[in-house]
Design a protein around this motif. Sequence first.
Motif, PDB file in Angstrom:
ATOM      1  N   ILE A 147       0.842  -1.216   0.000  1.00 21.55           N
ATOM      2  CA  ILE A 147       0.000   0.000   0.000  1.00 21.55           C
ATOM      3  C   ILE A 147       0.866   1.250   0.000  1.00 21.55           C
ATOM      4  CG2 ILE A 147      -2.106  -0.944   1.021  1.00 21.55           C
ATOM      5  CD1 ILE A 147      -1.167   0.045   3.736  1.00 21.55           C
ATOM      6  N   ASP A 148       0.285   2.345  -0.455  1.00 18.44           N
ATOM      7  CA  ASP A 148       1.099   3.555  -0.554  1.00 18.44           C
ATOM      8  C   ASP A 148       1.364   4.151   0.824  1.00 18.44           C
ATOM      9  OD1 ASP A 148      -1.096   5.309   0.080  1.00 18.44           O
ATOM     10  OD2 ASP A 148      -1.861   4.729  -1.864  1.00 18.44           O
ATOM     11  N   LEU A 149       2.293   5.088   0.833  1.00 15.94           N
ATOM     12  CA  LEU A 149       2.773   5.626   2.112  1.00 15.94           C
ATOM     13  C   LEU A 149       1.705   6.434   2.829  1.00 15.94           C
ATOM     14  CD1 LEU A 149       6.368   6.591   0.961  1.00 15.94           C
ATOM     15  CD2 LEU A 149       5.658   4.587   2.273  1.00 15.94           C
ATOM     16  N   ASP A 150       0.783   7.013   2.079  1.00 16.98           N
ATOM     17  CA  ASP A 150      -0.304   7.760   2.718  1.00 16.98           C
ATOM     18  C   ASP A 150      -1.129   6.828   3.610  1.00 16.98           C
ATOM     19  OD1 ASP A 150       0.580   9.848   1.269  1.00 16.98           O
ATOM     20  OD2 ASP A 150      -1.291  10.243   0.210  1.00 16.98           O
ATOM     21  N   SER A 151      -1.297   5.583   3.176  1.00 17.25           N
ATOM     22  CA  SER A 151      -2.075   4.638   3.972  1.00 17.25           C
ATOM     23  C   SER A 151      -1.314   4.235   5.235  1.00 17.25           C
ATOM     24  CB  SER A 151      -2.397   3.380   3.164  1.00 17.25           C
ATOM     25  OG  SER A 151      -3.246   3.716   2.102  1.00 17.25           O
ATOM     26  N   ILE A 152      -0.012   4.057   5.097  1.00 19.30           N
ATOM     27  CA  ILE A 152       0.807   3.764   6.279  1.00 19.30           C
ATOM     28  C   ILE A 152       0.667   4.911   7.281  1.00 19.30           C
ATOM     29  CG2 ILE A 152       3.196   3.493   7.109  1.00 19.30           C
ATOM     30  CD1 ILE A 152       2.372   1.043   5.621  1.00 19.30           C
ATOM     31  N   PHE A 153       0.760   6.132   6.763  1.00 17.41           N
ATOM     32  CA  PHE A 153       0.614   7.330   7.609  1.00 17.41           C
ATOM     33  C   PHE A 153      -0.756   7.315   8.286  1.00 17.41           C
ATOM     34  CE2 PHE A 153      -0.727  11.775   8.142  1.00 17.41           C
ATOM     35  CZ  PHE A 153       0.362  12.297   8.833  1.00 17.41           C
ATOM     36  N   HIS A 154      -1.766   6.975   7.519  1.00 12.83           N
ATOM     37  CA  HIS A 154      -3.120   6.994   8.065  1.00 12.83           C
ATOM     38  C   HIS A 154      -3.273   5.975   9.191  1.00 12.83           C
ATOM     39  CE1 HIS A 154      -7.379   7.048   8.524  1.00 12.83           C
ATOM     40  NE2 HIS A 154      -7.503   5.805   8.123  1.00 12.83           N
ATOM     41  N   TYR A 155      -2.835   4.745   8.960  1.00 10.03           N
ATOM     42  CA  TYR A 155      -3.051   3.691   9.972  1.00 10.03           C
ATOM     43  C   TYR A 155      -2.203   3.897  11.216  1.00 10.03           C
ATOM     44  CZ  TYR A 155      -6.242   0.576   7.648  1.00 10.03           C
ATOM     45  OH  TYR A 155      -7.376   0.043   7.114  1.00 10.03           O
ATOM     46  N   PHE A 156      -0.939   4.202  11.003  1.00 12.79           N
ATOM     47  CA  PHE A 156      -0.022   4.127  12.137  1.00 12.79           C
ATOM     48  C   PHE A 156       0.257   5.481  12.786  1.00 12.79           C
ATOM     49  CE2 PHE A 156       0.507   0.215   9.857  1.00 12.79           C
ATOM     50  CZ  PHE A 156       0.524  -0.713  10.882  1.00 12.79           C
ATOM     51  N   ILE A 157      -0.227   6.562  12.194  1.00 15.27           N
ATOM     52  CA  ILE A 157      -0.032   7.877  12.823  1.00 15.27           C
ATOM     53  C   ILE A 157      -1.368   8.587  12.986  1.00 15.27           C
ATOM     54  CG2 ILE A 157       1.043  10.139  12.582  1.00 15.27           C
ATOM     55  CD1 ILE A 157       3.430   8.789  11.327  1.00 15.27           C
ATOM     56  N   ALA A 158      -2.003   8.930  11.867  1.00 15.16           N
ATOM     57  CA  ALA A 158      -3.204   9.763  11.951  1.00 15.16           C
ATOM     58  C   ALA A 158      -4.321   9.081  12.728  1.00 15.16           C
ATOM     59  CB  ALA A 158      -3.671  10.123  10.543  1.00 15.16           C
ATOM     60  N   SER A 159      -4.596   7.847  12.384  1.00 14.34           N
ATOM     61  CA  SER A 159      -5.705   7.140  13.012  1.00 14.34           C
ATOM     62  C   SER A 159      -5.476   6.969  14.514  1.00 14.34           C
ATOM     63  CB  SER A 159      -5.882   5.779  12.327  1.00 14.34           C
ATOM     64  OG  SER A 159      -6.889   5.048  12.956  1.00 14.34           O
ATOM     65  N   ARG A 160      -4.231   6.741  14.907  1.00 14.16           N
ATOM     66  CA  ARG A 160      -3.914   6.576  16.324  1.00 14.16           C
ATOM     67  C   ARG A 160      -4.083   7.885  17.083  1.00 14.16           C
ATOM     68  NH1 ARG A 160       1.849   3.522  16.478  1.00 14.16           N
ATOM     69  NH2 ARG A 160       1.217   1.909  17.940  1.00 14.16           N
ATOM     70  N   LEU A 162      -5.734  10.816  16.135  1.00 15.09           N
ATOM     71  CA  LEU A 162      -6.956  11.598  16.000  1.00 15.09           C
ATOM     72  C   LEU A 162      -8.205  10.798  16.374  1.00 15.09           C
ATOM     73  CD1 LEU A 162      -6.162  13.577  12.737  1.00 15.09           C
ATOM     74  CD2 LEU A 162      -6.130  14.419  15.071  1.00 15.09           C
ATOM     75  N   GLY A 163      -8.013   9.672  17.056  1.00 17.05           N
ATOM     76  CA  GLY A 163      -9.166   8.904  17.521  1.00 17.05           C
ATOM     77  C   GLY A 163      -9.891   8.180  16.407  1.00 17.05           C
ATOM     78  N   GLY A 164      -9.207   8.018  15.252  1.00 15.60           N
ATOM     79  CA  GLY A 164      -9.836   7.300  14.148  1.00 15.60           C
ATOM     80  C   GLY A 164      -9.970   5.818  14.478  1.00 15.60           C
ATOM     81  N   GLU A 165     -10.815   5.131  13.761  1.00 14.35           N
ATOM     82  CA  GLU A 165     -11.139   3.751  14.086  1.00 14.35           C
ATOM     83  C   GLU A 165     -10.252   2.744  13.364  1.00 14.35           C
ATOM     84  OE1 GLU A 165     -13.496   2.345  16.227  1.00 14.35           O
ATOM     85  OE2 GLU A 165     -13.358   4.393  16.994  1.00 14.35           O
ATOM     86  N   HIS A 166      -9.546   3.195  12.341  1.00 13.16           N
ATOM     87  CA  HIS A 166      -8.932   2.182  11.488  1.00 13.16           C
ATOM     88  C   HIS A 166      -7.796   1.403  12.148  1.00 13.16           C
ATOM     89  CE1 HIS A 166     -10.910   4.481   8.054  1.00 13.16           C
ATOM     90  NE2 HIS A 166     -11.543   3.353   8.243  1.00 13.16           N
ATOM     91  N   TYR A 167      -6.978   2.089  12.941  1.00 11.86           N
ATOM     92  CA  TYR A 167      -5.917   1.347  13.627  1.00 11.86           C
ATOM     93  C   TYR A 167      -6.533   0.368  14.619  1.00 11.86           C
ATOM     94  CZ  TYR A 167      -1.826   0.016  16.227  1.00 11.86           C
ATOM     95  OH  TYR A 167      -0.842  -0.736  16.825  1.00 11.86           O
ATOM     96  N   LYS A 168      -7.605   0.825  15.315  1.00 11.46           N
ATOM     97  CA  LYS A 168      -8.283  -0.070  16.263  1.00 11.46           C
ATOM     98  C   LYS A 168      -8.865  -1.274  15.520  1.00 11.46           C
ATOM     99  CE  LYS A 168      -9.639   3.672  19.334  1.00 11.46           C
ATOM    100  NZ  LYS A 168     -10.746   4.590  19.587  1.00 11.46           N
TER     101      LYS A 168
END
Lengths: 216, 433
Positions: A147-160, A162-168
Motif C-alpha cells: 500500500i502507498d505511504l499515505d495509507s501507512i501514515f493513516h493507519y499508524f499515525i493519523a488514526s492513532r 486523531l481517535g480514528g477507528e482504522h488502527y483499532k
Amino acid sequence: MTDLTFYRARYQFELTGKKARDLPELLAAIKEIDESSIFNHVYHALLDSHFLPIGYPNDFAHWIIDALHEPVLAERLANLDLREFPDIEALREELIRIIEDYMAMYDVSRRADVGQEFYFIRCISVTFPTRHVVTNMNEALETIKEIDLDSIFHYFIASRLLGGEHYKELSRWILRNDSHELIEKLDSLYPYGFANMDALRNEIVRIIEGYFWEHI
Amino acid sequence: MNETRSIWDYEDIVERGLLEDIELLAEHISGRVLHINATYSGGGVAEILSSMIPLLKGLGIETEWNIIRGDDEFFSITKTFHNVLHGRVNGAVEVPVAHEPVSVLDDLKSEIGELTRRKEMFETYLHWNKVNSEEMDLDSDFVFIHDPQPAALIDVKQRGKWIWRCHIDVSNPDPHIWNFLKEPISKYDASIFSTPMFARPDLGIREFLVPPSIDPLSDKNIELSQGDIGRVLDKYGICMDKPIITQVSRFDRLKDLPGVIDAYKLVKKRIDCQLILAGGVASDDPEGMGVYHEVMEKADGEEDIHVLLGSPPFSDIEINAFQRASTVIMQKSLKEGFGLVVSEGLWKGKPVIGGATGGIPLQIVNDVTGYLVHSVDGAAFKIANLLKNPELSRRLGEAGKEHVRHNFLITRHLKDYLLIMLSLENPSGTIRL
C-alpha cells in the motif's frame, strides 16, 4: 476468519481564521486551536518529507526561524520527540510549555512582517476503502508492503492520534487471529522516530515478519 | 464543452494511487456539478477549467461549464473590481498623489460624485448578475462560482452547495468594493482560496485552501522535441548557441522587467548569455505599451536581449518552447498573484529565480527548487551561479519538477475539489466513505 478491508485517507485543508504575528499570539492560538490543526502543523511534514528536503520538521519551528528569527526556540521545537506524546493534547501541552519557558527567559517582542503571519490550518481527513481486502495475516503483510505511504501514515499515525477507528480495527482483527504478541509489538511501535514513511513501513514489515518467523 | 478526458491519461506523470483515489472519490459524488466564470478563454481560470471540466466528465460526474454575459460596461466594472480587490497585494507600492488644496465644498462635491459613481457601478453589476441568473440553469448539486464577476448569482440559490472560488488576492481590498461583494459572498456554503495569505477573515463561511495548478498535458506544458523548440526560436531569430535566461510575463511594471535587464547586464559582463523577455500587453492596461517601449529603450543596443511582444498573443506551444529552451527562468516580480508561470518553468525541469512575493515562495523553495531574490544584485548573483554550475541547475530543476508534480498539477486540483464536495456533505472533521 473475517475479511479486513484496508482504508486510506486523503487530506483537505481549511483555514481556521486564526493567525499569529508574534509569539504571544502563537501561544494563545495553540492553547485553543482544534486538534486537527495541531496535528496538521506538526505531522504533515512526515508525509511531505519523502520528496523534498526540509530544514525543520514542523511548521511551528519553521515559522519561528523564518519569520521571527528565533533560532533557539525553533531548534527546541524542531527537536520534539514525538514518541513521548500518546495524543494531541499531550503534544499541545508540551508545545505550550516550551514556548512559555522561552518567553519567560527572552525578549519576544519581535513581530513577523506583513504577509509572514502564521496561519492556523486544520486538516479534514476523508477515508475510504481501498481494493485491498485480506483474509489472513500473510495477506495483510503483503498488503502493508504494497500500500502507498499515505495509507501507512493513516493507519499508524493519523488514526492513532486523531481517535480514528482504522488502527483499532486493524488491532482487533489481528487479535481475533490470536496474535496477541504481534499486536503488542505493533502497539508499542512509536512511529515518529523514523526519517520517513518508507522507514516506518520497513519497521512494521520487520515486526510482522519477525513474529511469523518466531511462530513457525 | 462536451469533451471528456480520462485521468488515466496522466498515468505516466503522477502516482497511480492518486488516480485510483480520484476514481474512488468520484464514485461518491452524486448529482450535477456546475462551474461558472466570466470567460472560456484567456487567463488562468479559463485555462484551469479547460482542463478540469473534461476530467470531471471523464469520471462520470455530470458537469457543466457556463460563462456569464454582460455588456462592455459590466466587464469594465468587474475589471475595476478585480483591480481594486487584487491590486493592493502585500502592501503594494502606492505612491501618494499631492493634491492642490481644495475647499470643503469641492471636497463634498467630489465625495458625492464618487458615491453616485459607485452606486451606478453596483447597480450595473447586480443587473447583469440578475439577467444571467434568469437565463442560466443553476439547479445543481454543486455550484462553483469563480471570482467576483458572477458572485451575486447566489441570490437566486434554491438548493445545492454553492462554493465561491476566489483566484485573486482579496486580503487587502478596497473596503467599499469589498463590503459590497461580501454581502452575497457570505451567503455561500464555502469559499476556496489559493493560499492563506489571499483570504479574508470576515466572510463567516468555511474557507478551504486549494492552490491553482497547471496541466502537464496542455500545449503550454507538454513535452516538445528539440526540433519543435528550434523551429519556434528560429521564427523569432534566436540562436541557441549560448545560455538563455527567460522571463515570460506581461509588459507590466510589477513584473520588474527593467530589473531583469539590469541583472542580465551584470551577468553578461562575466558570462556570455542571452535574455528573452516574452509577453503581451493586457488590453485593459493603459500602461502596458508604455512599459514595453521603456523596456525596448533599455534593451537598445544589446543584441543578445530579445524583447518579444506577443501581438497577437504567443501560442501556448511558443511559450512552452521559450521556457524549454532556457537555462534559467526568471519571475522577478515586485508584486504577484499566485504566479503560476513559476510552476510552468519548474515543471520543465528548469531552475527558477523569483521575487519573494505573492504565491512565488510556495513554488520556489529557496535553495531547493530555485532561488528567491530581493534585488537586482541578488538576481544577478544567482543567475551567474546557475550558469556556472550546470549540476546545481540540474539538481534544482529536478527538485522543482517533483515539487510541482506533488503540489501544482491539475490531478491534485481535481482531487481537492472532490474532497471539498464530500466535506460539504459531511461537515465533520473526519469523513468515512
